[in-house]
Design a protein around this motif. Sequence first.
Motif, short mmCIF file in Angstrom:
data_model
loop_
_atom_site.label_atom_id
_atom_site.label_comp_id
_atom_site.label_asym_id
_atom_site.label_seq_id
_atom_site.Cartn_x
_atom_site.Cartn_y
_atom_site.Cartn_z
N VAL B 391 8.87 -60.29 -6.29
CA VAL B 391 9.25 -59.14 -5.47
C VAL B 391 10.78 -59.09 -5.43
CG1 VAL B 391 9.20 -58.12 -3.16
CG2 VAL B 391 7.15 -59.21 -4.10
N LEU B 392 11.33 -57.99 -5.92
CA LEU B 392 12.78 -57.86 -5.99
C LEU B 392 13.25 -56.91 -4.90
CD1 LEU B 392 12.80 -57.13 -9.84
CD2 LEU B 392 13.23 -59.36 -8.76
N PRO B 393 14.15 -57.37 -4.01
CA PRO B 393 14.67 -56.46 -2.99
C PRO B 393 15.45 -55.33 -3.66
CG PRO B 393 15.86 -58.56 -2.99
CD PRO B 393 14.72 -58.72 -3.94
N ALA B 394 15.35 -54.13 -3.08
CA ALA B 394 16.02 -52.98 -3.70
C ALA B 394 16.63 -52.06 -2.66
CB ALA B 394 15.02 -52.21 -4.55
N ASP B 395 17.95 -51.83 -2.78
CA ASP B 395 18.59 -50.79 -1.97
C ASP B 395 18.53 -49.46 -2.71
OD1 ASP B 395 19.37 -52.72 -0.08
OD2 ASP B 395 21.00 -53.32 -1.44
N LEU B 396 18.43 -49.59 -4.03
CA LEU B 396 18.36 -48.38 -4.86
C LEU B 396 17.47 -48.67 -6.06
CD1 LEU B 396 19.54 -45.48 -5.38
CD2 LEU B 396 21.26 -46.59 -6.82
N VAL B 397 16.57 -47.74 -6.35
CA VAL B 397 15.74 -47.86 -7.55
C VAL B 397 16.15 -46.74 -8.50
CG1 VAL B 397 13.40 -47.75 -8.50
CG2 VAL B 397 13.81 -48.90 -6.31
N ILE B 398 16.52 -47.11 -9.74
CA ILE B 398 16.92 -46.09 -10.71
C ILE B 398 15.86 -46.02 -11.81
CG2 ILE B 398 18.74 -45.24 -12.23
CD1 ILE B 398 20.71 -47.02 -10.78
N LEU B 399 15.30 -44.84 -12.00
CA LEU B 399 14.28 -44.65 -13.03
C LEU B 399 14.94 -44.15 -14.30
CD1 LEU B 399 11.56 -42.86 -10.86
CD2 LEU B 399 11.89 -45.32 -11.20
N THR B 400 14.66 -44.85 -15.39
CA THR B 400 15.24 -44.45 -16.68
C THR B 400 14.21 -43.60 -17.41
OG1 THR B 400 16.26 -46.62 -16.67
CG2 THR B 400 16.45 -45.33 -18.69
N THR B 401 14.52 -42.32 -17.57
CA THR B 401 13.56 -41.39 -18.18
C THR B 401 14.12 -40.85 -19.49
OG1 THR B 401 14.49 -39.56 -16.92
CG2 THR B 401 12.60 -40.68 -15.95
N PRO B 402 13.26 -40.45 -20.39
CA PRO B 402 13.75 -39.94 -21.67
C PRO B 402 14.20 -38.48 -21.56
CG PRO B 402 11.38 -39.79 -21.61
CD PRO B 402 11.79 -40.44 -20.31
N LEU B 403 14.89 -38.01 -22.57
CA LEU B 403 15.15 -36.58 -22.65
C LEU B 403 13.87 -35.89 -23.11
CD1 LEU B 403 18.68 -36.17 -24.31
CD2 LEU B 403 18.07 -36.30 -21.90
N VAL B 404 13.65 -34.71 -22.57
CA VAL B 404 12.51 -33.90 -23.03
C VAL B 404 13.05 -32.58 -23.55
CG1 VAL B 404 10.81 -34.96 -21.50
CG2 VAL B 404 12.14 -33.01 -20.68
N ALA B 405 12.18 -31.84 -24.22
CA ALA B 405 12.61 -30.60 -24.87
C ALA B 405 13.29 -29.66 -23.87
CB ALA B 405 11.42 -29.91 -25.50
N GLN B 406 14.29 -28.97 -24.34
CA GLN B 406 15.07 -28.06 -23.51
C GLN B 406 14.22 -26.90 -23.02
OE1 GLN B 406 17.43 -27.68 -21.45
NE2 GLN B 406 19.17 -27.86 -22.84
N GLU B 407 14.49 -26.50 -21.79
CA GLU B 407 13.83 -25.32 -21.26
C GLU B 407 14.22 -24.12 -22.13
OE1 GLU B 407 14.62 -25.20 -17.02
OE2 GLU B 407 14.04 -23.08 -17.13
N GLY B 408 13.25 -23.31 -22.46
CA GLY B 408 13.56 -22.12 -23.27
C GLY B 408 13.48 -22.37 -24.77
N SER B 409 13.14 -23.61 -25.19
CA SER B 409 13.05 -23.90 -26.62
C SER B 409 12.03 -23.00 -27.30
CB SER B 409 12.64 -25.35 -26.87
OG SER B 409 13.66 -26.21 -26.45
N GLU B 410 10.94 -22.73 -26.59
CA GLU B 410 9.89 -21.90 -27.20
C GLU B 410 10.39 -20.51 -27.52
OE1 GLU B 410 6.01 -21.53 -25.64
OE2 GLU B 410 5.67 -23.70 -25.75
N LYS B 411 11.19 -19.99 -26.59
CA LYS B 411 11.73 -18.64 -26.81
C LYS B 411 12.62 -18.64 -28.05
CE LYS B 411 14.80 -15.34 -24.66
NZ LYS B 411 15.80 -15.16 -23.60
#
Lengths: 147, 568
Positions: B391-411
């Motif tokens: 169990v790791l004490p945490a004052d801040l949790v940072i989630l590392t997320t990937p880039l996803v396709a840009q909004e509007g790419s379909e257009k």
Amino acid sequence: MAQEAHEEHGDGFEPRILVFACNWCSYAGADLAGVSRLQMPASCRVIRVMCSARVRPEFVIAALSKGLDGVLVLGCHPGECHYSEGNYFTRRRGLFLKQLLEYVGIEPERFQVRWVSASEGAKFADTVEEVTEQIKALGPNRPRAHS
Amino acid sequence: MPKTRVGVFVCHCGNNIGGVVRVPEVVEFARTLPNVVYAEDNLYTCSEEGLSSIKSQIGEQNLNRVVVASCTPRTHEPLFKEACEEAGLNRYLFEFVNIREHCSWVHAHEPAKATEKAKELVKMGVAKACYLEPQEEFESEVFPAALVIGGGISGMTAALSLAGQGVDVHLVERERELGGLIRRVRTLFPTEQDTAEVLGPLIERVEKHPQITTYLGSEVESVEGFIGDFDVTVASDGAASELKVGTIIVATGAQELKPLELYGYSQLPNVVTQLDFEEKFKRDAEIPRNVVMINCVGARIPERTYCGRFCCTTAIKNAIWLKEQDPDGSVYVLHRDVMAYGVDIEEFYRRAMELGVRFLRYDIDDPPQILGEERAEAVRVQHQLMGREVVLPADLVILTTPLVAQEGSEKVSKMLKVPLGSEGFFLEAHLKLRPVEFSTDGIFVCGSARYPSNISESVSQAYATAAKAAIPIEDGFVRVEAITAYCDERSCSACGNCVEVCPFGAIELQEGRFGTTAHVNVAQCKGCGCCVAACPSGSMQQRGFDDRQLLSMISALAEEMTGGAGSP
């Protein structure tokens, strides 16, 4: 009826299917299936056309009356045609053509139109598999002798 | 007309074809086909040796048609066509047969069936080849300007590089400022420079360059036309600008995944993403004492199978930054694998470890858990190496997320008629051989629009697209493939079906030698063949895809059924 045909010809029947693939989407999708090494039945032979709308109804009738078991026309998804609207012609023509086939005594299921994009290698493989199974169930195509 | 003499070259592609398809048998079969006067196999037909064999056999055997059975025309057709041309054969007397992507690779465990199929495909190719005719290519002018969509690092770099080559550039950015996603990042890896140091001068150069017109707060509304002659509408604040460009670069970037359902994100105030951390905490907030980062959040899972490529490096960068602010604070990075590729980044990873950042591997089937009701207080994780829970004490949790396709790419994808891949990023023409081009001529892609790319990768790709996009502009013209439609005026009844279905307005009914008939304007025809299929009399035909050619392929395939009887 399809079931009977299937039983009559057993599992030994390997349908031969002619595929017309649009250069911009499904031909590339078929290439992607290959690059991804997706395995599929060896039933289909692809003819590349620049747009699915190039496929004249005559081609479908010629293929089926010469004894090929099925014809599959693959185009871009509606709204994604490289030439704006070619696949809409394909879609409309397909509906009429199915009726015509029925009228001349060819099971309309032997002719199918599907949409496969350049990124859908898996969909190409699945489509080949599915259409092969469907045509297998219909049994061999037996066009009239004079055709 | 001289007698048709077809030469067939069947490629082993090393083991790629030859390991499945019995190539010598296909060659033997090819020799029995009508009009085939020569057939051989090559280890690699695309090699120097293979190409020179094609060239010498055209001369020795007096070939007037060449069929190559190998990979896909989408990558290799130009190469073989050029070989024909070098040997004095019109490039349109060449036919490609795909026995790799469409055969050996997809029937890898069925050599007998694959061999049969390869033979039939060759037979179809030879049948079509007999009906091929020499063609002349039409040259079409290229408008000397380029459009760059997206004003991030990639787009700005591409624009500057093009402008540096003397090309007028229209740079369209959706936001009111240039800079893209990186504008929200405070420091950059692995140099730990302030982003402004990199971005500031770049923006200034773009803004000051006399050949770059920038459209901020603007979007591309529509694109019509083809390479050399695109008509573009850009909408900005209700006003529209009409532009004409010869080539287009897509540099629309990507966006950070917001993990709304994961690890209490958006419910617990001290659970943030790396980008949130850059924006809020790295500016003026108090430095938290105990920080836990969780990597691969929303990445490498069934719904999103890809690796974000540099998210690990982002986590390493921010872990180092935290350690530098407060050497006594604790920083844990919970990861599934650390992707710290290349020379500099591996070194960067080592430095983080030396500074005391703890890297701890977790199992996706037993993921970390956030403890705490109102806010995250600790993270419980199964320590894979120790084989027990910590169990790791945490004052801040940072989630590392990937880039996803840009909004509007379909257009953008629909507007430019270029494809998106299964993850929604733009799909290049070929992963290895044409990495920054689309199959559609004159349109290119760079940076994170294609897949998550870091700054140096984005810059390299931007240079590549700028070089590519400048070539047709520099040439001043492009050769248009001779796959256009034409009308046999003798049998045309002027019904006008073709005029109606042509998506490009390329056909008109005109008075001529045979009365009123359809006429195709070759400059406008793009070779879809819609008109050909719509013509009731068969007067309308398409070069390289005419009815005789396609019907001969159908007949060749159907003949197999009856053991060779019948003819087209």
